[in-house]
Design an enzyme around this catalytic site. Structure first.
Site, mmCIF file in Angstrom:
data_model
loop_
_atom_site.group_PDB
_atom_site.id
_atom_site.type_symbol
_atom_site.label_atom_id
_atom_site.label_comp_id
_atom_site.label_asym_id
_atom_site.label_seq_id
_atom_site.Cartn_x
_atom_site.Cartn_y
_atom_site.Cartn_z
ATOM 1 C CG ASP A 1 -18.534 40.381 -5.463
ATOM 2 O OD1 ASP A 1 -18.271 40.253 -4.248
ATOM 3 O OD2 ASP A 1 -17.845 39.874 -6.356
ATOM 4 C CB THR A 2 -17.571 45.314 -2.317
ATOM 5 O OG1 THR A 2 -17.335 44.395 -1.250
ATOM 6 C CG2 THR A 2 -18.927 45.981 -2.156
ATOM 7 N NE ARG B 1 -20.605 34.821 3.388
ATOM 8 C CZ ARG B 1 -19.819 35.302 2.437
ATOM 9 N NH1 ARG B 1 -18.861 36.176 2.733
ATOM 10 N NH2 ARG B 1 -19.975 34.946 1.174
ATOM 11 N NE ARG C 1 -20.855 38.392 -0.227
ATOM 12 C CZ ARG C 1 -21.205 38.997 -1.355
ATOM 13 N NH1 ARG C 1 -22.259 39.795 -1.383
ATOM 14 N NH2 ARG C 1 -20.517 38.814 -2.455
ATOM 15 C CD GLU D 1 -13.352 39.090 -2.141
ATOM 16 O OE1 GLU D 1 -13.278 39.193 -0.897
ATOM 17 O OE2 GLU D 1 -14.310 38.544 -2.705
ATOM 18 C CG ASP E 1 -19.436 41.934 -0.249
ATOM 19 O OD1 ASP E 1 -18.903 41.324 0.701
ATOM 20 O OD2 ASP E 1 -19.055 41.817 -1.427
#
Length: 142
Positions: free
Chosen positions: A45-46, A88, A40, A48, A26
């Site tokens: 959300d992917t 970001r 970002r 980690e 992501d």
């Protein structure tokens, strides 16, 4: 197996940049008129893969590889949404008009974030479909 048909969003007259490096599923870097920016992806959300305090999570490598396949060295369109606490740039991302944020959720590479954002209802529906169809992380990370 039931096949869901959904129309992903198409766009755009947003800022164009070239992806230079995919960090994880992501987050990536772009060259924006000679300036390197870290992006970002908004609303997703992917798992980690590069977190300083967490181990690699289930389906994180797959999400990172898929984003790399979709974006690396491509010219993309960015709908900027500000910056996060890590400085970001937050953005909705498009390639040839297709929403990459939606693609990642719909194909089970990402979940939608619970933080308020302009596509929250749509992303929730895409995530529900991915769960129901048992794709990506919904199949492999039980």
């Amino acid at each position: 197996m039931k096949i869901a048909v959904i129309i992903l969003s198409f766009c755009c007259l947003y800022a164009k940049s070239t992806v230079t490096y995919v960090i994880d599923g992501d987050t990536f870097k772009v060259n924006d008129n000679g300036i390197e920016k870290t992006i970002r992806m908004s609303g997703i959300d992917t798992p980690e893969t590069k977190h300083p305090y967490r181990s690699v999570e289930c389906y994180g490598q797959e999400a990172s590889l898929e984003l790399d396949n979709l974006l690396h060295n491509k010219t993309i369109q960015l709908d900027y949404q500000g910056k996060d606490i890590y400085n970001r740039y937050l953005a909705y991302v498009y390639v040839d008009g297709m929403s990459i944020n939606e693609y990642m959720i719909f194909n089970g590479y990402a979940v939608h974030t619970k933080y308020p954002h302009k596509y929250q209802a749509k992303y929730n529906k895409l995530e529900t479909i991915a769960q129901h169809e048992n794709v990506g992380l919904w199949q492999h990370c039980k």
